[in-house]
Write an enzyme that holds these catalytic residues in place. Structure first.
Site, PDB file in Angstrom:
ATOM      1  N   LEU A  30       0.831  -1.207   0.000  1.00  0.00           N
ATOM      2  CA  LEU A  30       0.000   0.000   0.000  1.00  0.00           C
ATOM      3  C   LEU A  30       0.863   1.252   0.000  1.00  0.00           C
ATOM      4  O   LEU A  30       1.802   1.352   0.779  1.00  0.00           O
ATOM      5  CB  LEU A  30      -0.891   0.025   1.247  1.00  0.00           C
ATOM      6  CG  LEU A  30      -1.677  -1.257   1.538  1.00  0.00           C
ATOM      7  CD1 LEU A  30      -2.439  -1.118   2.848  1.00  0.00           C
ATOM      8  CD2 LEU A  30      -2.637  -1.552   0.386  1.00  0.00           C
ATOM      9  N   ARG A  31       0.514   2.192  -0.875  1.00  0.00           N
ATOM     10  CA  ARG A  31       1.186   3.492  -0.852  1.00  0.00           C
ATOM     11  C   ARG A  31       0.339   4.453  -0.051  1.00  0.00           C
ATOM     12  O   ARG A  31      -0.882   4.483  -0.222  1.00  0.00           O
ATOM     13  CB  ARG A  31       1.338   4.067  -2.269  1.00  0.00           C
ATOM     14  CG  ARG A  31       2.443   3.447  -3.073  1.00  0.00           C
ATOM     15  CD  ARG A  31       2.279   3.818  -4.519  1.00  0.00           C
ATOM     16  NE  ARG A  31       0.950   3.404  -4.994  1.00  0.00           N
ATOM     17  CZ  ARG A  31       0.441   3.753  -6.172  1.00  0.00           C
ATOM     18  NH1 ARG A  31       1.108   4.541  -6.980  1.00  0.00           N
ATOM     19  NH2 ARG A  31      -0.756   3.331  -6.543  1.00  0.00           N
ATOM     20  N   ASN A  64      10.370  -3.141  -2.903  1.00  0.00           N
ATOM     21  CA  ASN A  64      10.667  -1.794  -2.411  1.00  0.00           C
ATOM     22  C   ASN A  64      12.095  -1.370  -2.740  1.00  0.00           C
ATOM     23  O   ASN A  64      12.337  -0.209  -3.081  1.00  0.00           O
ATOM     24  CB  ASN A  64      10.408  -1.701  -0.904  1.00  0.00           C
ATOM     25  CG  ASN A  64       8.942  -1.412  -0.610  1.00  0.00           C
ATOM     26  OD1 ASN A  64       8.152  -1.215  -1.539  1.00  0.00           O
ATOM     27  ND2 ASN A  64       8.563  -1.394   0.648  1.00  0.00           N
ATOM     28  N   PHE A 115       7.711   5.959 -11.523  1.00  0.00           N
ATOM     29  CA  PHE A 115       8.828   6.015 -10.559  1.00  0.00           C
ATOM     30  C   PHE A 115      10.121   6.502 -11.199  1.00  0.00           C
ATOM     31  O   PHE A 115      11.199   5.967 -10.946  1.00  0.00           O
ATOM     32  CB  PHE A 115       9.009   4.659  -9.865  1.00  0.00           C
ATOM     33  CG  PHE A 115       8.199   4.581  -8.614  1.00  0.00           C
ATOM     34  CD1 PHE A 115       6.834   4.440  -8.682  1.00  0.00           C
ATOM     35  CD2 PHE A 115       8.785   4.718  -7.364  1.00  0.00           C
ATOM     36  CE1 PHE A 115       6.055   4.436  -7.540  1.00  0.00           C
ATOM     37  CE2 PHE A 115       8.021   4.714  -6.209  1.00  0.00           C
ATOM     38  CZ  PHE A 115       6.650   4.574  -6.306  1.00  0.00           C
ATOM     39  N   ALA A 149      12.540  12.738 -10.704  1.00  0.00           N
ATOM     40  CA  ALA A 149      13.658  13.179  -9.864  1.00  0.00           C
ATOM     41  C   ALA A 149      13.117  14.069  -8.751  1.00  0.00           C
ATOM     42  O   ALA A 149      12.109  14.749  -8.920  1.00  0.00           O
ATOM     43  CB  ALA A 149      14.658  13.950 -10.710  1.00  0.00           C
ATOM     44  N   CYS A 194       8.556   3.492   4.485  1.00  0.00           N
ATOM     45  CA  CYS A 194       8.964   2.198   3.928  1.00  0.00           C
ATOM     46  C   CYS A 194      10.331   2.193   3.254  1.00  0.00           C
ATOM     47  O   CYS A 194      11.211   1.429   3.652  1.00  0.00           O
ATOM     48  CB  CYS A 194       7.919   1.719   2.928  1.00  0.00           C
ATOM     49  SG  CYS A 194       6.377   1.264   3.719  1.00  0.00           S
ATOM     50  N   ARG A 226       7.746  11.015   8.147  1.00  0.00           N
ATOM     51  CA  ARG A 226       8.868  10.125   8.451  1.00  0.00           C
ATOM     52  C   ARG A 226       9.906  10.129   7.331  1.00  0.00           C
ATOM     53  O   ARG A 226       9.570   9.936   6.166  1.00  0.00           O
ATOM     54  CB  ARG A 226       8.356   8.692   8.700  1.00  0.00           C
ATOM     55  CG  ARG A 226       7.778   8.539  10.100  1.00  0.00           C
ATOM     56  CD  ARG A 226       7.188   7.179  10.323  1.00  0.00           C
ATOM     57  NE  ARG A 226       5.886   7.029   9.675  1.00  0.00           N
ATOM     58  CZ  ARG A 226       5.148   5.931   9.732  1.00  0.00           C
ATOM     59  NH1 ARG A 226       5.600   4.887  10.394  1.00  0.00           N
ATOM     60  NH2 ARG A 226       3.978   5.877   9.129  1.00  0.00           N
TER      61      ARG A 226
HETATM   62  C1  UDX Z   1       6.030   2.663  -0.788  1.00  0.00           C
HETATM   63  C2  UDX Z   1       5.695   1.602  -1.839  1.00  0.00           C
HETATM   64  O1  UDX Z   1       5.367   2.254  -3.062  1.00  0.00           O
HETATM   65  C3  UDX Z   1       4.548   0.714  -1.363  1.00  0.00           C
HETATM   66  O2  UDX Z   1       4.307  -0.314  -2.295  1.00  0.00           O
HETATM   67  C4  UDX Z   1       4.945   0.093  -0.007  1.00  0.00           C
HETATM   68  O3  UDX Z   1       3.900  -0.701   0.502  1.00  0.00           O
HETATM   69  C5  UDX Z   1       5.283   1.185   0.987  1.00  0.00           C
HETATM   70  O4  UDX Z   1       6.330   2.022   0.444  1.00  0.00           O
HETATM   71  P1  UDX Z   1       4.997   4.987   0.036  1.00  0.00           P
HETATM   72  O5  UDX Z   1       6.115   5.012   1.027  1.00  0.00           O
HETATM   73  O6  UDX Z   1       3.617   5.319   0.504  1.00  0.00           O
HETATM   74  O7  UDX Z   1       4.910   3.530  -0.653  1.00  0.00           O
HETATM   75  O8  UDX Z   1       5.344   6.044  -1.110  1.00  0.00           O
HETATM   76  P2  UDX Z   1       5.784   6.040  -2.634  1.00  0.00           P
HETATM   77  O9  UDX Z   1       4.730   6.674  -3.422  1.00  0.00           O
HETATM   78  O10 UDX Z   1       6.280   4.734  -3.069  1.00  0.00           O
HETATM   79  O11 UDX Z   1       7.013   7.089  -2.548  1.00  0.00           O
HETATM   80  C6  UDX Z   1       8.157   6.833  -1.727  1.00  0.00           C
HETATM   81  C7  UDX Z   1       9.144   7.959  -1.837  1.00  0.00           C
HETATM   82  O12 UDX Z   1       9.721   8.008  -3.144  1.00  0.00           O
HETATM   83  C8  UDX Z   1       8.553   9.363  -1.600  1.00  0.00           C
HETATM   84  O13 UDX Z   1       9.466  10.131  -0.873  1.00  0.00           O
HETATM   85  C9  UDX Z   1       8.375   9.917  -3.002  1.00  0.00           C
HETATM   86  O14 UDX Z   1       8.408  11.328  -3.052  1.00  0.00           O
HETATM   87  C10 UDX Z   1       9.590   9.313  -3.693  1.00  0.00           C
HETATM   88  N1  UDX Z   1       9.428   9.195  -5.157  1.00  0.00           N
HETATM   89  C11 UDX Z   1       8.499   8.342  -5.684  1.00  0.00           C
HETATM   90  C12 UDX Z   1      10.250   9.947  -5.995  1.00  0.00           C
HETATM   91  O15 UDX Z   1      11.104  10.721  -5.537  1.00  0.00           O
HETATM   92  N2  UDX Z   1      10.116   9.786  -7.357  1.00  0.00           N
HETATM   93  C13 UDX Z   1       9.202   8.934  -7.910  1.00  0.00           C
HETATM   94  O16 UDX Z   1       9.152   8.848  -9.151  1.00  0.00           O
HETATM   95  C14 UDX Z   1       8.364   8.190  -7.049  1.00  0.00           C
END
Ligand code: UDX
Length: 465
Positions: free
Chosen positions: A152-153, A210, A251, A254, A262, A329
Site C-alpha cells: 500500500l502506498r 521496495n 517512478f 527526480a 517504507c 517520516r
Molecule cells: C512505498 C511503496 O510504493 C509501497 O508499495 C509500499 O507498501 C510502501 O512504500 P509509500 O512510502 O507510501 O509507498 O510512497 P511512494 O509513493 O512509493 O514514494 C516513496 C518515496 O519516493 C517518496 O518520498 C516519493 O516522493 C519518492 N518518489 C516516488 C520519488 O522521488 N520519485 C518517484 O518517481 C516516485
C-alpha cells in the site's frame, strides 16, 4: 470469514477496513487505549484519502469493530493478521519484538486450525520463527503461519488494496494456502492476480519490490545531477527512457531523495539481511548512502546561494515525505531544514496536511498558515513536496511577498517561464540552470524534446505526472 487484525496502525487499520469492505467480519485489536478510545468514538488518527468514510461505512454495517487484546473475537477467528510495528534497530535490521509479543499473546487463545498471517514487513524467515513460537506456547503444531505482505502506498492505499497489482501469499502449508485464497476471493474473482509462494519467498518479494523501486528513484536522481552538469533536462531524458516498455514511465520523477515509512527503512533492512547472511547487497548499500547525501547536498545548494546574506530567511513549502499524506517520516524536510538552520538561516515552513506531525521534529521552525504567509520577507523559497496547491501558486502574489527572487523547486513543479514572468528565478532539479541551456553546456544545438506519434510531432509534457 472472521478476521482479527492485531494492531490498528496505518497498515492494520487500512487493511482491516478494506477486508471489511470485501464482506469479512473484521475486529481490529488495539492495545493502546489512547488509540483505541478515539477509534471507537469514530475518530481516525491518520490522514488517508477515503479511509475515514470507509471505516464509518463498515462500522455501520457491523463488519468492522475495534477491541482491546482480550476480545472474545480471537478464539472465533479464521485468520489472525499481525500488523504491528517493526522498527529499525541500530544496525538497520528490524526489531521483531512486537511481532513475537503478538504471537505469544494470540497463541493460547486461537482455535485449532486458525491461520496466522503476517502483514508487518518482516525479514526472511520471520513466519517460520513465529510458527515455532506459537507451537511452543501451545505445545502442538496446529496453527499455520503465512506471509501476506502489503504493497500500500500512503495517499492511495484503498485503491492499492481494492485494485491491487497482485496479492502475494507465502504459505508452506496447503490448507492455510486455501484459507488465504478464500479470504482474497472477492478480489481475485474481479481479476486481481494471486501469487502463491513459500513464506520466505513472499517475505523477500516485499523487500525486493521496495528496494527495486527505491533504486529507480536513486538512479533517476543521480541522472538528474548528470543532466544538470551536461546541460540536459531530466524530464525529457526520463520520458524518452521510460517509453522503453522494459523500463516503463513510473517512478522516474527526480526529487529531493526518497522518504516515508517504507523505502528508507526497508532498504536498510534489506542491506542488513544481506550482511547478516554473508551476502552483502552492495548496490542497495550505496543507494542508501546516496539518498542521504542527496538531501544534504540539496541543502548545501541553498546555503551556498544565500551565503553572504545576513539573517537569511527561507520559506520551505512541503513537510510531508510526498503529497497526499500527513506523514513526515524520513521526509526531505527533516534533513534539509535542520541543515539550513545549522548554517544560520531562519526557516519558516508550510504544509497543507503535515503541520502537526512535523512540528515536534522541527524545533525553532516557524510554521505558517499558507504559502504566501511563509513567503513574507523570504530570501528564497524551497519546494520539497509535490502538493497540487504548490503547482497552482499565484507566483506574482508570492514574489510580491518575498525579499529575494530564488525558488528552489526540488520537485520540478513550476514552469520556469511562468516563474520568470513573475520575476522569480526557478532552480529545478536536473534542468539547465536559469540562463544556461543545453547549447551553452555542450556546444551542440539544443534538442527540443518531442515524441513522434504517427505523423504528428508532439511536445513532451514538461510537468511531472
Ligand atoms: C512505498 C511503496 O510504493 C509501497 O508499495 C509500499 O507498501 C510502501 O512504500 P509509500 O512510502 O507510501 O509507498 O510512497 P511512494 O509513493 O512509493 O514514494 C516513496 C518515496 O519516493 C517518496 O518520498 C516519493 O516522493 C519518492 N518518489 C516516488 C520519488 O522521488 N520519485 C518517484 O518517481 C516516485
Amino acid at each position: 470469514m472472521n478476521i482479527v487484525m492485531i494492531g490498528a496502525g496505518y497498515v492494520g487499520l487500512t487493511t482491516g477496513a478494506c477486508l471489511a469492505r470485501l464482506g469479512h467480519l473484521v475486529t481490529c485489536i488495539e492495545a493502546d487505549p489512547r488509540r483505541l478510545l478515539p477509534l471507537r468514538a469514530g475518530e481516525i488518527p491518520i490522514y488517508e484519502p477515503g479511509l475515514s468514510d470507509l471505516v464509518h461505512a463498515c462500522r455501520q454495517t457491523g463488519n468492522l469493530q475495534f477491541a482491546d487484546p482480550d476480545t472474545p473475537a480471537l478464539p472465533e477467528a479464521d485468520v489472525v493478521m499481525i500488523a504491528v510495528g517493526t522498527p529499525s534497530d541500530d544496525d538497520g535490521d528490524i526489531d521483531l519484538r512486537q511481532v513475537h509479543a503478538a504471537a505469544r499473546h494470540i497463541a493460547p487463545r486461537l482455535r485449532s486450525g486458525a491461520v496466522v498471517a503476517i502483514k508487518s514487513t518482516v525479514v526472511a524467515g520471520t513466519a517460520r520463527g513465529v510458527a515455532e513460537i506459537i507451537a511452543e506456547v501451545r505445545g502442538k503444531n496446529d496453527i499455520p503461519v503465512v506471509s501476506n505482505p502489503e504493497f500500500l502506498r500512503e495517499g492511495s492505499a484503498l485503491a492499492d488494496f481494492l485494485r491491487a497489482d497482485r496479492v502475494v501469499v507465502g504459505a508452506d502449508d496447503e490448507r492455510a494456502a486455501k484459507v488465504m485464497e478464500d479470504l482474497y476471493a472477492p478480489l481475485t474473482t474481479q481479476g486481481v492476480p494471486y501469487v502463491r509462494t513459500g513464506t520466505v519467498d513472499a517475505e523477500l518479494i516485499k523487500y525486493a519490490a521496495n528496494a527495486c523501486l527505491a533504486l529507480r528513484i536513486g538512479f533517476v536522481n543521480e541522472l538528474a545531477d548528470l543532466c544538470e552538469a551536461a546541460g540536459g533536462d531530466i524530464r525529457a531524458v526520463s520520458h524518452g527512457m521510460g517509453m522503453d516498455n522494459r523500463i516503463g514511465p513510473r517512478f522516474l520523477q527526480a526529487g529531493p531523495g526518497f522518504g516515508g515509512s517504507c523505502f528508507p527503512k526497508d532498504t536498510r533492512a534489506y542491506a542488513a539481511t544481506g550482511r547478516r547472511l554473508g551476502v552483502r547487497q552492495t548496490v542497495v548499500e550505496s543507494l542508501i548512502a546516496a539518498n542521504e547525501t542527496r538531501k544534504e547536498a540539496l541543502a548545501q545548494r541553498i546555503v551556498d546561494a544565500l551565503s553572504g546574506r545576513r539573517r537569511a530567511r527561507v520559506a520551505v513549502l512541503g513537510l510531508a515525505f510526498k503529497a497526499g499524506t500527513d506523514d513526515v517520516r524520513d521526509s526531505a524536510a527533516l534533513t534539509i531544514i535542520p541543515a539550513l538552520q545549522a548554517a544560520g538561516i531562519q526557516v519558516v515552513a508550510h504544509d497543507p496536511k503535515a503541520r502537526d506531525q512535523a512540528a515536534p521534529h522541527l524545533p525553532g521552525t516557524e510554521l505558517a498558515d499558507c504559502p504566501y504567509a511563509a513567503a513574507e520577507g523570504a530570501d528564497a523559497i524551497v519546494i520539497l513536496t509535490e502538493w497540487e496547491d504548490y503547482r497552482r501558486l499565484d507566483l506574482t502574489r508570492l514574489a510580491r511577498r518575498m525579499k529575494g527572487t530564488q525558488v528552489f523547486d526540488y520537485r520540478n513543479l513550476l514552469c520556469p517561464d511562468r516563474a520568470a514572468r513573475a520575476g522569480l528565478t526557478c532552480i529545478g532539479i536536473g534542468r539547465p540552470a536559469p540562463g544556461k541551456d543545453a547549447q551553452q553546456a555542450t556546444g551542440a544545438a539544443p534538442a527540443q524534446p518531442r515524441t513522434h506519434h504517427g505523423t504528428r510531432w508532439v511536445e513532451v509534457a514538461a510537468s511531472p505526472s
